[in-house]
Design an enzyme around this catalytic site. Structure first.
Site, PDB file in Angstrom:
ATOM      1  N   CYS A 118       0.675  -1.168  -0.098  1.00 58.87           N
ATOM      2  CA  CYS A 118      -0.033  -0.124  -0.162  1.00 58.87           C
ATOM      3  C   CYS A 118       0.936   1.415  -0.035  1.00 58.87           C
ATOM      4  O   CYS A 118       1.996   1.202   0.213  1.00 58.87           O
ATOM      5  CB  CYS A 118      -0.848   0.072   1.279  1.00 58.87           C
ATOM      6  SG  CYS A 118      -0.067   0.071   2.880  1.00 58.87           S
ATOM      7  N   GLY A 119       0.089   2.268  -0.143  1.00 55.66           N
ATOM      8  CA  GLY A 119       0.910   3.597  -0.371  1.00 55.66           C
ATOM      9  C   GLY A 119       1.521   4.078  -1.691  1.00 55.66           C
ATOM     10  O   GLY A 119       1.302   3.322  -2.425  1.00 55.66           O
TER      11      GLY A 119
END
Length: 276
Positions: A118-119
């Site tokens: 994620c991110g």
């Protein structure tokens, strides 16, 4: 590019743990294999840029693929030296990149911590997200469409090359196949983004980024995966699971041919697979 091997050549990708198995109201103690996850610091010219949670395999490919797919370097040749070091806190991949590339990276550098799967690295606002969109694939970079049958053919063999997944059930794969549906490279990692970065790094080192082929991922197709493919000129991305709405929008915007639900004899095309 020079490469100095990892200080500890025996960094494991899996680990054995003691577990208590419950089956049909019965239980027993057993030994099980789990995928290793370790913090990996990516250090450019002595400056730590990101800490990612990753499986400690193919770290040279990972670092190069991350640098390329995140736009930190423009070309494989921008990386002049690479060293991998192990310590008690985690692993460090130390890259020495060209002065020009490092100056450009510093100009837009953000303090960030990477997380598994994620991110958005280096993005700190909605406007920055829009500004970070990769441009549409140029006409000369778009290859003739690959037949869905060849995509499914490649997927049918993917599990045979997922050794870590077979041992642990805990990691993703990203693969490269040619237009005939033959698998040419597979990389595995606990994070789907990491697996793709490892694959991109391998393709860059093998000088295969300009070849006609397709990327397969054993996950859903997210915005970030489409973005990495578009930035690297990889015009066909096929996923075993669903794409997200933003992945579809970005694929349409950049010209990436996006497939989802590639299972058995079925695949769903989310962008028009026409020749440029």
């Amino acid at each position: 590019m020079r490469h100095r091997p990892i200080m500890d050549a025996n960094v494991p990708a899996t680990r054995e743990v003691r577990v208590l198995r419950h089956v049909d109201a019965q239980h027993e103690w057993a030994r099980d294999q789990v995928i290793c996850e370790r913090p990996v610091a990516l250090v450019f010219n002595g400056v730590s840029h990101a800490v990612m949670m990753a499986t400690p395999t193919d770290l040279e490919d990972f670092a190069l693929g991350f640098a390329l797919s995140e736009g930190l370097i423009a070309h494989f040749d921008d990386c002049r030296d690479l060293e991998i070091a192990d310590n008690t806190e985690g692993l460090e991949v130390r890259l020495q990149i060209s002065t020009r590339a490092f100056s450009e990276m510093q100009a837009r550098r953000r303090g960030l911590n990477g997380r598994t799967g994620c991110g958005l690295c280096g993005v700190d606002s909605l406007q920055a997200l829009r500004d970070s969109h990769p441009p549409p694939l140029p006409t000369e970079a778009r290859q003739a469409p690959i037949e869905p049958e060849r995509i499914l053919q490649a997927f049918s063999r993917l599990h045979e090359h997922q050794a870590l997944q077979a041992d642990t059930g805990g990691c993703h794969a990203a693969a490269w196949a040619n237009a005939q549906g033959e698998l040419l490279a597979v990389r595995e990692d606990v994070g789907r983004h990491n697996a793709l970065d490892k694959l991109i790094g391998h393709l860059a080192r093998a000088r295969l980024l300009k070849q006609r082929g397709m990327v397969l991922v054993s996950s859903r197709a997210s915005y970030e995966l489409v973005s990495k493919c578009a930035r690297m000129g990889l015009d066909t991305l096929a996923a075993v699971s669903a794409p997200t709405s933003m992945a579809i929008e970005l694929a349409q915007e950049t010209g990436v041919r996006l497939y989802g639900f590639c299972r058995g004899d079925r695949a769903v095309a989310y962008t028009a697979p026409t020749h440029a």
